[in-house]
Design a protein around this motif. Structure first.
Motif, PDB file in Angstrom:
ATOM      1  N   LEU A 202      32.295  59.077  19.487  1.00  0.00           N
ATOM      2  CA  LEU A 202      33.208  57.967  19.307  1.00  0.00           C
ATOM      3  C   LEU A 202      33.480  57.717  17.832  1.00  0.00           C
ATOM      4  O   LEU A 202      34.593  57.346  17.440  1.00  0.00           O
TER       5      LEU A 202
ATOM      6  N   ARG B  34      35.977  60.079  16.579  1.00  0.00           N
ATOM      7  CA  ARG B  34      37.308  59.687  17.055  1.00  0.00           C
ATOM      8  C   ARG B  34      37.846  58.500  16.258  1.00  0.00           C
ATOM      9  O   ARG B  34      39.025  58.449  15.912  1.00  0.00           O
TER      10      ARG B  34
ATOM     11  N   PHE C 108      46.420  52.432  16.763  1.00  0.00           N
ATOM     12  CA  PHE C 108      46.372  52.706  18.198  1.00  0.00           C
ATOM     13  C   PHE C 108      47.716  53.197  18.706  1.00  0.00           C
ATOM     14  O   PHE C 108      47.791  54.086  19.553  1.00  0.00           O
TER      15      PHE C 108
ATOM     16  N   ILE D  84      48.717  56.867  19.013  1.00  0.00           N
ATOM     17  CA  ILE D  84      48.280  57.777  20.075  1.00  0.00           C
ATOM     18  C   ILE D  84      49.446  57.982  21.039  1.00  0.00           C
ATOM     19  O   ILE D  84      49.915  57.030  21.653  1.00  0.00           O
TER      20      ILE D  84
ATOM     21  N   GLU E 170      49.924  59.327  24.049  1.00  0.00           N
ATOM     22  CA  GLU E 170      49.870  59.032  25.478  1.00  0.00           C
ATOM     23  C   GLU E 170      49.829  57.546  25.734  1.00  0.00           C
ATOM     24  O   GLU E 170      50.284  57.071  26.780  1.00  0.00           O
ATOM     25  N   LEU E 171      49.293  56.839  24.802  1.00  0.00           N
ATOM     26  CA  LEU E 171      49.193  55.396  24.981  1.00  0.00           C
ATOM     27  C   LEU E 171      50.578  54.761  24.940  1.00  0.00           C
ATOM     28  O   LEU E 171      50.820  53.732  25.557  1.00  0.00           O
TER      29      LEU E 171
ATOM     30  N   ILE F 250      46.142  47.288  26.688  1.00  0.00           N
ATOM     31  CA  ILE F 250      44.870  47.944  26.384  1.00  0.00           C
ATOM     32  C   ILE F 250      44.567  47.807  24.898  1.00  0.00           C
ATOM     33  O   ILE F 250      43.444  47.506  24.495  1.00  0.00           O
TER      34      ILE F 250
ATOM     35  N   PHE G 100      41.277  45.528  22.558  1.00  0.00           N
ATOM     36  CA  PHE G 100      40.298  45.910  21.552  1.00  0.00           C
ATOM     37  C   PHE G 100      40.138  44.847  20.484  1.00  0.00           C
ATOM     38  O   PHE G 100      39.093  44.745  19.848  1.00  0.00           O
TER      39      PHE G 100
ATOM     40  N   LEU H  27      34.668  49.939  24.393  1.00  0.00           N
ATOM     41  CA  LEU H  27      34.563  51.163  25.163  1.00  0.00           C
ATOM     42  C   LEU H  27      33.302  51.210  26.010  1.00  0.00           C
ATOM     43  O   LEU H  27      33.252  51.888  27.016  1.00  0.00           O
TER      44      LEU H  27
ATOM     45  N   PHE I 297      33.083  50.897  29.791  1.00  0.00           N
ATOM     46  CA  PHE I 297      33.469  51.926  30.740  1.00  0.00           C
ATOM     47  C   PHE I 297      32.425  52.986  30.951  1.00  0.00           C
ATOM     48  O   PHE I 297      32.685  54.026  31.514  1.00  0.00           O
TER      49      PHE I 297
ATOM     50  N   PRO J 117      29.439  54.620  32.862  1.00  0.00           N
ATOM     51  CA  PRO J 117      29.021  54.499  34.255  1.00  0.00           C
ATOM     52  C   PRO J 117      27.753  53.677  34.369  1.00  0.00           C
ATOM     53  O   PRO J 117      26.930  53.671  33.466  1.00  0.00           O
TER      54      PRO J 117
ATOM     55  N   ILE K 103      29.489  60.487  38.682  1.00  0.00           N
ATOM     56  CA  ILE K 103      29.381  59.093  38.262  1.00  0.00           C
ATOM     57  C   ILE K 103      28.648  58.308  39.331  1.00  0.00           C
ATOM     58  O   ILE K 103      27.747  57.535  39.053  1.00  0.00           O
TER      59      ILE K 103
ATOM     60  N   ASP L 240      42.570  58.094  26.731  1.00  0.00           N
ATOM     61  CA  ASP L 240      43.378  58.527  25.600  1.00  0.00           C
ATOM     62  C   ASP L 240      42.843  57.974  24.299  1.00  0.00           C
ATOM     63  O   ASP L 240      42.859  58.651  23.271  1.00  0.00           O
TER      64      ASP L 240
END
Lengths: 176, 763
Positions: free
Chosen positions: A18, A21, A38, A41, A43-44, A53, A57, A74, A77, A79, B423, B516
């Protein structure tokens, strides 16, 4: 950073990834990310929920997010792991517990933070997801029906509890 | 044939059972008769002793006649023999199925598949006892070409895609690695067992053992479906076991052919093994490719079927069957081809075909697969009685034992690997169910049957049948109490709510976005890309008309609404009004209180009240009629017709037809026009200032039928009377807008001063 790591319960490799990134996104090299970073990006940009989204943040009223905040969001998310609970029963509920995940999603609907998803907020989300070709009436009736199905106390909006109940226990479980 | 039929009482199980027995006997007599008949297809001859019909006088025992009199009645069975037998078998199967459900006690304990096998055993036994010759055996060709495809197609077409793709990795691991493990473990161990002296199995070599292993280790989709259908287990487990049973076909095909080829030669080299691996990829990917091509073809064809709705279902069936057969031509995996075809075809075909065709497809598939399944199990029972058996205690016992052991070990071992990547982990309970659900079935039997005749074949067949019986009977019967005992999660009865759909999509977008941000190209990222590609290119090609641009959410919502509307039509009483009555046009079959907000804004409140009172007063009486009235029925002018029962029924049919038409017509705003086309609209449009869509026909429903009844007592009524007359004269509405102002004035005038009869104007 160590203390917050323990709190977020991310593994070392995940944090390293992370961080790299984070630095790759941080064009200004000042250790924080702004909204423009942000938005770069690709695809965002085409994601219907992209703006929301991004906003998630940034804490209330601020325009910059540092790495800690980045990780914190983050960490929702990750698991859920069963063995975590037994390790530290006295700690507050971990960020990636199911309820917190749902709360995160709920906050994305509920922009004005009044803990209720009103018809208008629902309409906005629907409009974003569905595109421009559908008439307002149709969207309105979908929104009406959604609220009708989920609303149990008759206030014509969806509270967090109703949200949890109406949603798909299983789906959430397998997605996150 | 002279058996008296007992008085048939549907509620008495005993009588029904008796009837079924009688039927069995009749059937057997028929079967035996067919064998006695001299095969001479065109010969017609009389059998006075057998027939129950009256012989004509002339021919009774008259053997000295030279000229053969014209045969009034003849008996020629050979002519229809084959279809007759087939039909009798299917009828028998279905009657058995019917019988089980009438006798409720048994069907709770014993799964249907077991009962059917028992019936098959009985029938086979009876035939053998009566005949002395063998009953028809489950011919492999019959099985693979006719009985198996409907079941697989049914499974593939209705495969729940989401859980399947989410668990695809797990399913593949179980299917491929699990089956491989099973094959080699069972084959190897059996070979070791065969080496034991005293078992008389010394002549079974390694390759034969491996061949046997490859036949016996595949989990069978038919058996799994039959048993799991009844226990309503949660979706995850169901899709794991079921998906595995489908996907292991490729492995089975490859290994079976591999070992079969080499069992003749007696040895396998490394090169052959490598070729085997390559073959596996070719078989599975090739099968999927074939299915994919036929699926796209089917979807493309369905795009053009808007004028020939009747044959639409046939396209679905035939393309799928062709996919299966084409794959079988090249020895590719037919099952995977069929699944791929169904999965690919479904979203596009469903967007294109009419609602009725969709229902037809659904019911035909269910029907065929049900019949197939029943027949398979019955034949399995019959074949057990018929086939030459070679019972070898060691072999059989060890086979059964090893099957269980290898399955359990395989599942546990693989799960420990899989859980690292999942998961949602698989718990011990889940693992147990997956292991326990590994049922063998008719595919194993048919594959065994295809082996070349030899002493070993009989032994193998015996062992295979024993394993099948064991898994179906023992495991099938005990799985339900075990599921309850272990408190495994059951299937949630979800009614497909719009909430779920919205939230699922929302979460998809959210997770894609998060991925993303992380720069992590995971599951959601690729799914999103695929969806985008689908929306941009594929849908345009494969879906007819405007439906191609319809977002998924909207089509889902429309389906829900349609379902509700259909429910309303069928139930047809006000009390059953669903709580959710949205304002979307499709819904307003039942008129409500006219929405206050959208009432005529220019008419005073008192007038409004008056109108409403009148409407309500008469509404109760004519509830029947209003119910069948819909926005689509505007073509039929209700004031001219006598509202008779026949007419009502016609209207209902009409509405049903319109509704099925609805699904093919674009679901966006342009749907409103059907109202306009009729020409009714301009008159009523004039009543409103707001966009006409829903308001128009709420008033429609309320007013138009009313006018026929109401005596012209008040201005309001007269006003309403005038409207339809105007509609007769007015055609299409392009100039409706201009007329609006005019009309409105006229209207208000009409209401305020009673008596104006000269309001009839040309529009």
């Amino acid at each position: 950073l160590g203390g917050s790591c323990a709190n977020l319960l991310l593994s070392h490799s995940q944090i390293t990834r992370l961080y790299s990134r984070f630095t790759s996104l941080d064009k200004g090299e000042n250790g924080t990310l702004s909204r423009e970073d942000f938005q770069r990006i690709p695809e965002l940009a085409i994601n219907p929920l992209g703006d929301r989204i991004i906003n998630a943040f940034f804490p209330e009223g601020e325009d910059q997010v540092n790495f800690r905040g980045f990780m914190r969001t983050l960490a929702h998310f990750r698991p859920i792991e069963d063995n975590e609970k037994s390790k530290n029963p006295t700690a507050s509920e971990p960020l990636n517990s199911r309820t917190n995940k749902l709360l995160f999603a709920f906050r994305l609907y509920d922009l004005d933070r009044d803990d209720k998803i009103s018809r208008d907020e629902l309409l906005q989300v629907l409009r974003m997801m569905v595109g421009v070709n559908i008439s307002d009436e149709q969207l309105g009736s979908i929104a009406d029906r959604t609220i009708q199905e989920a609303d149990t106390n008759g206030d014509n909006s969806i509270s967090f509890n109703e949200f949890i109940k109406a949603s798909f226990v299983l789906t959430l479980h397998t997605l996150l | 044939m002279a058996d008296p039929r007992p008085a048939r009482s549907r509620f008495s199980p005993r009588l029904t059972a008796a009837f079924l027995c009688v039927f069995l006997l009749v059937f057997l007599r028929c079967a035996s008769a067919s064998r006695d008949v001299v095969s001479g297809s065109n010969e017609t001859w009389i059998r006075p002793a057998r027939s129950t019909q009256e012989d004509p006088h002339d021919h009774h025992g008259n053997s000295t006649e030279h000229k053969k009199a014209f045969p009034v009645l003849a008996f020629n069975f050979e002519h229809v023999r084959k279809p007759f037998e087939i039909s009798m078998w299917i009828l028998l199967a279905l009657l058995m199925k019917l019988g089980f459900h009438i006798i409720p006690r048994i069907s709770h304990v014993v799964p249907e598949s077991c009962l059917l096998i028992v019936v098959g055993l009985l029938v086979g036994g009876t035939i053998k006892a009566v005949e002395g010759t063998n009953a028809p055996v489950l011919d492999s060709k019959l099985f693979f070409l006719y009985l198996l495809p409907p079941i697989i197609l049914d499974a593939g077409y209705f495969l729940p895609i989401r859980p399947f793709t989410e668990n695809l990795g797990t399913i593949l691991v179980f299917a491929v690695l699990g089956t491989l493990w099973n094959v080699f473990f069972i084959g190897g161990t059996m070979f070791a067992v065969c080496q034991i002296d005293g078992a008389g199995l010394a002549d079974v070599d390694l390759l034969s053992c491996l061949l046997f292993g490859s036949i016996i280790s595949a989990v069978d989709p038919v058996a799994v479906l039959a048993v799991f259908e009844e226990i309503h287990i949660n979706e995850l487990l169901h899709i794991l076991v079921f998906g595995e049973s489908l996907l292991n076909d490729a492995v089975t095909v490859v290994l079976y052919h591999l070992f079969k080829e080499f069992s003749h030669e007696g040895s396998v080299s490394v090169g052959d093994a490598l070729l085997g691996v390559v073959c596996f990829f070719v078989v599975s990917l090739g099968g999927i490719l074939v299915g994919f091509i036929y699926g796209i073809l089917g979807a493309f064809t369905s795009r053009f079927t808007s004028h020939t709705r009747v044959i639409e279902p046939l396209f679905v069936f035939l393309y799928s069957y062709m996919a299966y057969l084409s794959a079988e031509v090249f020895h590719l995996s037919g099952i995977m081809s069929l699944i791929a075809c169904g999965v690919i075809m479904r979203p596009y075909v469903e967007a294109n075909i009419s609602h009725k065709s969709y229902t037809t497809v659904k019911y035909f598939l269910k029907m065929w697969s049900s019949v197939s399944e029943t027949l398979i199990f019955i034949f399995l029972g019959v074949s057990t009685v018929a086939g030459p058996h070679d019972w070898n205690w060691t072999f059989v016992v060890f086979t059964v034992f090893l099957c269980l052991v290898s399955r359990v070990l395989g599942v546990i071992g693989l799960t420990s690997i899989i859980n690292k990547f999942r998961i949602v982990k698989l718990t011990k309970k889940d693992q147990f169910i997956v292991a326990y659900g590994g049922l063998r079935g008719a595919i194993a039997f048919s594959l065994g049957f295809l082996l070349t005749d030899s002493k070993m074949k009989h032994m193998f067949l015996t062992a295979i049948i024993t394993v099948i019986f064991f898994t179906v009977f023992v495991q099938g019967m005990t799985i339900r109490p075990l599921v309850e005992l272990l408190a495994v999660k059951r299937k949630k009865e979800s009614k497909g709510s719009i909430n779920e759909e919205i939230h699922t999509q929302f979460l998809d977008h959210l997770l894609t976005g998060i991925e993303d941000v992380c720069g992590h190209y995971g599951h959601h990222h690729w799914k999103d890309k695929l969806n985008r590609f689908n929306k941009k290119y594929v849908k345009k090609w494969l879906i007819a008309g405007e439906r191609s641009t319809e977002p998924q959410l909207i089509s889902f919502y429309n389906k829900l609404e349609l379902k509700q509307a259909m429910m309303l039509v069928e139930s047809g009483s006000t009390s059953k009004l669903p709580s959710v009555m949205s304002s979307v046009s499709m819904q307003n079959i039942q008129p409500r209180e006219p929405p206050r907000r959208r009432a005529m804004p220019s008419i005073s409140k008192s007038r409004e009240e008056e109108i409403r009172k009148l409407l309500r007063a008469n509404l109760q009486n004519t509830r029947q009629r209003l119910r069948s009235y819909s926005r689509h029925d505007l073509m039929i002018d209700p004031f001219e017709d006598n509202v008779s029962e026949v007419h009502l029924r016609k209207q209902r049919v009409e509405m049903g037809r319109r509704m099925s038409h609805y699904l093919t017509v674009p679901a966006n705003r342009q749907e409103a026009p059907p109202v306009r086309k009729v020409g009714f609209q301009p008159a009523l449009m004039s009543l409103h200032l707001c966009p006409p869509e829903h308001q128009v026909f709420t008033y429609d429903d309320a007013e138009s039928p009313r006018s026929a009844e109401m005596k012209p007592r008040s201005a309001a009524v007269r006003l309403l009377n005038e409207l339809p007359q105007r509609s007769d004269q007015s055609d299409a509405e392009p100039n409706a807008k201009q007329d609006d102002q005019e009309d409105q004035l006229k209207l208000s005038r009409g209401l305020s001063d009673p008596g104006p009869n000269q309001e009839q104007k040309e529009s």
